[in-house]
Enzyme design. Structure first.
Site, PDB file in Angstrom:
ATOM      1  N   SER A 246       0.823  -1.214   0.000  1.00  0.00           N
ATOM      2  CA  SER A 246       0.000   0.000   0.000  1.00  0.00           C
ATOM      3  C   SER A 246       0.856   1.263   0.000  1.00  0.00           C
ATOM      4  O   SER A 246       0.344   2.353  -0.217  1.00  0.00           O
ATOM      5  CB  SER A 246      -0.919   0.004   1.231  1.00  0.00           C
ATOM      6  OG  SER A 246      -0.142  -0.095   2.404  1.00  0.00           O
ATOM      7  N   ALA A 273      -4.147  -4.716  -0.029  1.00  0.00           N
ATOM      8  CA  ALA A 273      -4.011  -6.126  -0.410  1.00  0.00           C
ATOM      9  C   ALA A 273      -5.354  -6.865  -0.355  1.00  0.00           C
ATOM     10  O   ALA A 273      -5.631  -7.722  -1.208  1.00  0.00           O
ATOM     11  CB  ALA A 273      -3.008  -6.811   0.508  1.00  0.00           C
ATOM     12  N   CYS A 333       2.550 -11.244  12.381  1.00  0.00           N
ATOM     13  CA  CYS A 333       3.501 -10.640  13.327  1.00  0.00           C
ATOM     14  C   CYS A 333       2.761 -10.027  14.510  1.00  0.00           C
ATOM     15  O   CYS A 333       3.249  -9.096  15.143  1.00  0.00           O
ATOM     16  CB  CYS A 333       4.402  -9.628  12.631  1.00  0.00           C
ATOM     17  SG  CYS A 333       3.530  -8.250  11.900  1.00  0.00           S
TER      18      CYS A 333
END
Ligand code: SAH
Length: 389
Positions: A246, A273, A333
């Site tokens: 992005s 995405a 993450c």
């Protein structure tokens, strides 16, 4: 100065978890300033730990030392840095880009130091670390040999929650421009003024471990940032790489990193995405391999369910885009999503896709991001290499 914990709320601290939330604090003796070191005691008065106090943050105390009577002085900080530096020695032989110091996991909450060639890019993310900025900078300069400069890049939500403004600039030596680093035999340019410290060293081993499965394939590197996986894929012999992110700045840097190796992307996709993966499917595209490395989707416990839906959706979209016999390297993450939960999310996405999916590797953060057993949420990066039949 002393902080007394509420009765029944001492267990985590006694088990050496470094965080004490505001609700677990019963009363104060004295008025510590933000980041000041205090003694932490049980309601009955028994010593628990020494920790840094922050009246603003929900994390009221960051515990440093569980032995009574140990001064938190220069020698104490130097010891933490020496331990951290010793741990990185095996890594220094293979790369000049690694995390030198990883916050609570290395014993000083809020201190992050990433090495890129002859520079350190550092973050002071808590009031305690921020208060010790000058001392820690000098100690880092003394501990890490061969440095030319230390650059501060303290930003992000964490600092805001601590009541600190962003802070960026030169702390020691000379300012880094763009830094060229090498990782797994590949070259990358790191721009410390971009996101976080400029490069994600936690994925170093995973870039190496998944690369052989990307060889010969048409690869989509979703959330490419500066092309970490894309470069590793091309170096391993991927047929082509499409970059998706992005951030226009990140994509520009990714292109330059590909150019360092003499490569060009097949396509560059700038945007969200979640939407772009759907657009690619509508266009009738398919890939031989996909890397999915989204930013931290679970930013708080309240948003965990939503984040899990996000992970599932992304992975389902990827499963719809992958050729038969193709590979997906998928990551989370989020410290709040543990490995078991992540595997479950992937299993749900696989079920909904109607494809047969095999896990062929489990992936973790590189060892320059250690995990203290008393703080499981420090195991934030987890990934799976999947074969999709
Ligand atoms: N794989 C990278 C690191 C990815 S960091 C590496 O190996 O270095 C996450 C990236 O996701 C950032 O570059 C960020 O710009 C991008 N990003 C964040 N939200 C996004 C979204 N909704 N769609 C696409 N990219 C996004």
């Amino acid at each position: 100065m002393t902080v007394f914990l509420a009765p029944g709320r001492e267990k985590l601290a006694l088990n050496r978890h470094p965080w004490v939330f505001s609700g677990a604090v019963a009363r104060l003796e004295g008025t510590p300033s933000p980041g000041e070191v205090v003694e932490v005691r049980t309601s009955a008065g028994a010593f628990v730990a020494s920790g840094q106090f922050n009246p603003t943050s929900k994390i009221r105390l960051r515990l440093l030392e569980w032995k009574e009577g140990v001064a938190i002085d220069e020698g104490w900080y130097q010891q933490r840095l020496d331990e951290a530096w010793a741990l990185r020695q095996p890594v220094t032989a293979e790369t000049d880009a690694y995390r030198v110091f990883f916050s609570e996991s290395d014993g000083i909450p809020g201190l992050i130091a990433d090495r890129f060639g002859p520079f350190l890019v550092v973050q002071f993310l808590t009031s305690g670390a921020d208060r010790e900025k000058q001392r820690l900078t000098e100690l880092l300069a003394r501990t890490v040999p061969g440095l030319e400069g230390i650059w501060e890049k303290s930003d992000g939500d964490g600092r805001r929650l601590e009541g600190l403004a962003n802070s960026e600039g030169l702390l020691w030596g000379k300012a880094p421009g763009e830094i060229e680093i090498r990782e797994n035999g590949n070259r990358y340019l790191v721009d410390p003024s971009s996101q976080k410290t400029g490069f994600y060293t936690d994925q170093r081993d995973n870039r190496r471990l998944v690369a052989p499965w990307l060889a010969g394939r048409r690869v989509l590197d979703a959330f490419t940032f500066t092309g970490g996986f894309a470069v590793a894929a091309l170096a391993a012999g991927a047929r082509s790489v499409t970059l998706l992110d992005s951030s226009a700045d990140a994509l520009a840097q990714a292109r330059r990193n590909l150019a360092l190796g003499g490569w060009k992307p097949e396509e560059v996709l700038e945007g969200d995405a979640f939407q772009l993966l759907r657009d690619l499917r509508k266009r009738g595209d398919s890939y031989g391999a996909i890397v999915l490395d989204p930013p931290k989707l679970a930013t708080s416990r309240e948003h965990l369910e939503k984040a899990l839906r996000g992970y599932k959706d992304l992975n389902l979209q990827a499963l719809k885009l992958i050729e038969s016999g193709g590979y997906i390297a998928t990551f989370s993450c989020s410290g709040l999503v543990d490995f078991a939960t992540f595997r479950e999310v992937i299993a749900f996405a696989a079920k909904d896709s109607g494809r047969r999916v095999d896990v062929i590797r489990q992936l973790h953060q590189a060892p320059c991001h250690p995990i203290r057993t008393s703080m499981p949420e420090a195991e934030y990066l987890k990934g799976l290499l999947l074969r999709v039949v």
